[in-house]
Design a protein around this motif. Sequence first.
Motif, PDB file in Angstrom:
ATOM      1  N   LYS A 179       0.846  -1.397   0.481  1.00 49.02           N
ATOM      2  CA  LYS A 179      -0.180  -0.155   0.299  1.00 49.02           C
ATOM      3  C   LYS A 179       0.603   0.860   0.097  1.00 49.02           C
ATOM      4  CE  LYS A 179      -4.472  -1.663   2.174  1.00 49.02           C
ATOM      5  NZ  LYS A 179      -5.034  -2.633   1.433  1.00 49.02           N
ATOM      6  N   VAL A 180       1.669   1.018   0.378  1.00 49.21           N
ATOM      7  CA  VAL A 180       3.648   2.548   0.642  1.00 49.21           C
ATOM      8  C   VAL A 180       3.788   2.071  -1.152  1.00 49.21           C
ATOM      9  CG1 VAL A 180       4.985   3.377   1.401  1.00 49.21           C
ATOM     10  CG2 VAL A 180       3.101   1.991   3.542  1.00 49.21           C
ATOM     11  N   GLN A 181       3.780   1.289  -1.027  1.00 54.35           N
ATOM     12  CA  GLN A 181       4.362   1.897  -2.386  1.00 54.35           C
ATOM     13  C   GLN A 181       3.821   2.013  -3.622  1.00 54.35           C
ATOM     14  OE1 GLN A 181       5.995  -2.379  -3.680  1.00 54.35           O
ATOM     15  NE2 GLN A 181       7.241  -2.276  -2.262  1.00 54.35           N
ATOM     16  N   ALA A 182       2.148   1.444  -3.525  1.00 48.25           N
ATOM     17  CA  ALA A 182       1.280   2.044  -4.694  1.00 48.25           C
ATOM     18  C   ALA A 182       0.007   3.532  -4.127  1.00 48.25           C
ATOM     19  CB  ALA A 182      -0.381   1.089  -4.350  1.00 48.25           C
ATOM     20  N   ALA A 183       1.062   4.005  -3.003  1.00 47.38           N
ATOM     21  CA  ALA A 183       0.423   5.189  -2.395  1.00 47.38           C
ATOM     22  C   ALA A 183       0.851   6.607  -3.333  1.00 47.38           C
ATOM     23  CB  ALA A 183       0.757   5.435  -0.916  1.00 47.38           C
ATOM     24  N   ASP A 184       0.317   7.689  -3.826  1.00 45.61           N
ATOM     25  CA  ASP A 184       0.778   9.142  -4.343  1.00 45.61           C
ATOM     26  C   ASP A 184       1.000   9.835  -2.943  1.00 45.61           C
ATOM     27  OD1 ASP A 184      -1.584   9.463  -4.175  1.00 45.61           O
ATOM     28  OD2 ASP A 184      -1.538  10.234  -6.007  1.00 45.61           O
ATOM     29  N   THR A 185       0.223   9.847  -2.267  1.00 43.55           N
ATOM     30  CA  THR A 185      -0.107  10.964  -1.367  1.00 43.55           C
ATOM     31  C   THR A 185      -0.354  10.237   0.419  1.00 43.55           C
ATOM     32  OG1 THR A 185      -0.720  12.619  -2.303  1.00 43.55           O
ATOM     33  CG2 THR A 185      -1.396  12.612  -0.290  1.00 43.55           C
ATOM     34  N   LEU A 186       0.461  10.333   1.720  1.00 43.02           N
ATOM     35  CA  LEU A 186       0.671  10.094   2.832  1.00 43.02           C
ATOM     36  C   LEU A 186       0.533  11.019   3.835  1.00 43.02           C
ATOM     37  CD1 LEU A 186       2.880   8.235   0.969  1.00 43.02           C
ATOM     38  CD2 LEU A 186       2.425   6.515   2.798  1.00 43.02           C
ATOM     39  N   ALA A 187      -0.365  10.453   4.918  1.00 43.94           N
ATOM     40  CA  ALA A 187       0.030  11.744   5.912  1.00 43.94           C
ATOM     41  C   ALA A 187       0.799  10.174   7.069  1.00 43.94           C
ATOM     42  CB  ALA A 187      -1.320  11.587   6.376  1.00 43.94           C
ATOM     43  N   LEU A 188       1.921  11.111   8.010  1.00 42.45           N
ATOM     44  CA  LEU A 188       2.249  11.027   8.773  1.00 42.45           C
ATOM     45  C   LEU A 188       2.607  11.664   9.623  1.00 42.45           C
ATOM     46  CD1 LEU A 188       5.338   9.727   6.195  1.00 42.45           C
ATOM     47  CD2 LEU A 188       4.566   8.018   7.618  1.00 42.45           C
ATOM     48  N   TYR A 189       2.838  11.225  10.767  1.00 48.70           N
ATOM     49  CA  TYR A 189       3.327  12.538  12.010  1.00 48.70           C
ATOM     50  C   TYR A 189       4.440  12.457  12.333  1.00 48.70           C
ATOM     51  CZ  TYR A 189       3.080   7.896  14.284  1.00 48.70           C
ATOM     52  OH  TYR A 189       3.987   6.965  15.309  1.00 48.70           O
ATOM     53  N   LEU A 190       5.260  13.959  12.733  1.00 45.23           N
ATOM     54  CA  LEU A 190       6.250  13.884  13.804  1.00 45.23           C
ATOM     55  C   LEU A 190       6.026  13.433  15.137  1.00 45.23           C
ATOM     56  CD1 LEU A 190       7.842  17.580  11.989  1.00 45.23           C
ATOM     57  CD2 LEU A 190       7.570  15.280  11.444  1.00 45.23           C
ATOM     58  N   ALA A 191       7.472  12.329  15.308  1.00 51.90           N
ATOM     59  CA  ALA A 191       7.132  11.676  16.700  1.00 51.90           C
ATOM     60  C   ALA A 191       7.727  12.668  17.513  1.00 51.90           C
ATOM     61  CB  ALA A 191       7.914  10.156  16.928  1.00 51.90           C
ATOM     62  N   MET A 192       6.627  11.956  19.000  1.00 55.24           N
ATOM     63  CA  MET A 192       7.142  13.350  20.276  1.00 55.24           C
ATOM     64  C   MET A 192       6.414  11.822  21.385  1.00 55.24           C
ATOM     65  SD  MET A 192       4.490  15.864  20.650  1.00 55.24           S
ATOM     66  CE  MET A 192       4.728  15.906  22.482  1.00 55.24           C
ATOM     67  N   ASP A 193       6.914  12.094  22.372  1.00 53.77           N
ATOM     68  CA  ASP A 193       6.826  11.731  23.887  1.00 53.77           C
ATOM     69  C   ASP A 193       7.442   9.612  23.454  1.00 53.77           C
ATOM     70  OD1 ASP A 193       5.611  11.716  26.347  1.00 53.77           O
ATOM     71  OD2 ASP A 193       4.081  10.620  25.094  1.00 53.77           O
ATOM     72  N   GLY A 194       8.261   9.777  22.679  1.00 52.47           N
ATOM     73  CA  GLY A 194       8.297   8.530  22.567  1.00 52.47           C
ATOM     74  C   GLY A 194       7.922   7.413  21.733  1.00 52.47           C
ATOM     75  N   GLU A 195       7.292   8.060  20.610  1.00 50.77           N
ATOM     76  CA  GLU A 195       6.466   7.585  19.655  1.00 50.77           C
ATOM     77  C   GLU A 195       8.146   6.972  19.241  1.00 50.77           C
ATOM     78  OE1 GLU A 195       2.261  10.118  19.064  1.00 50.77           O
ATOM     79  OE2 GLU A 195       3.907  10.999  17.958  1.00 50.77           O
TER      80      GLU A 195
END
Length: 193
Positions: A39-55
């Motif tokens: 699904k990552v390979q096929a995706a063109d737009t992805l939402a991620l996040y910036l880690a904090m608090d040990g994420e």
Amino acid sequence: MLDRQSLREMARRHRQSLSPHQQQQAATQLKARFIQHPKVQAADTLALYLAMDGELSTQACIQWCWEAGKRVCLPVLHPVHAGHLLFLAYEADTPMQHNRFGIPEPRLDSRTVVPLEQLSLIFTPLVAFDSQGNRLGMGGGFYDRTLAQWHQHRQGPYPIGLAHDCQRVEQIPSEAWDVPLPEILTPGHHWIW
């Protein structure tokens, strides 16, 4: 069974106790799983996040997306609709600010807002998860509201949770508003339900 707040505190302690070396190793292992995901390979737009608090850090995944020509978006607290998220395009030079929770997010600019229906995937942070795909967040319900359409009608971006292996718990007591995730990636496993 522990209540939600006790589980939240326990899981946060577990991930915060990881050493910088363990965090780096986990991020490297996550990237390997991430880039191999169909699904990552096929995706063109992805939402991620910036880690904090040990994420679990997503920085290597974000960098890989940029190099692969994929559009990366980050969540931003909605300025009008309390408890909701917007997603803004994120690049290396995007102006950033800290929201009211101290989380870095792109500075709000209507030109970089990406409508939810344009996202292929949403990678969600979480505090804890169980073997049924239930996720426990920080308690604000932001991702549950964002994913409600997907949960009810399987419409909108496909959600995948990201977590350290130590964040898996026996069982999370679920609430009516909770949105179980169909997949969770950890450095050591790919959980699918």
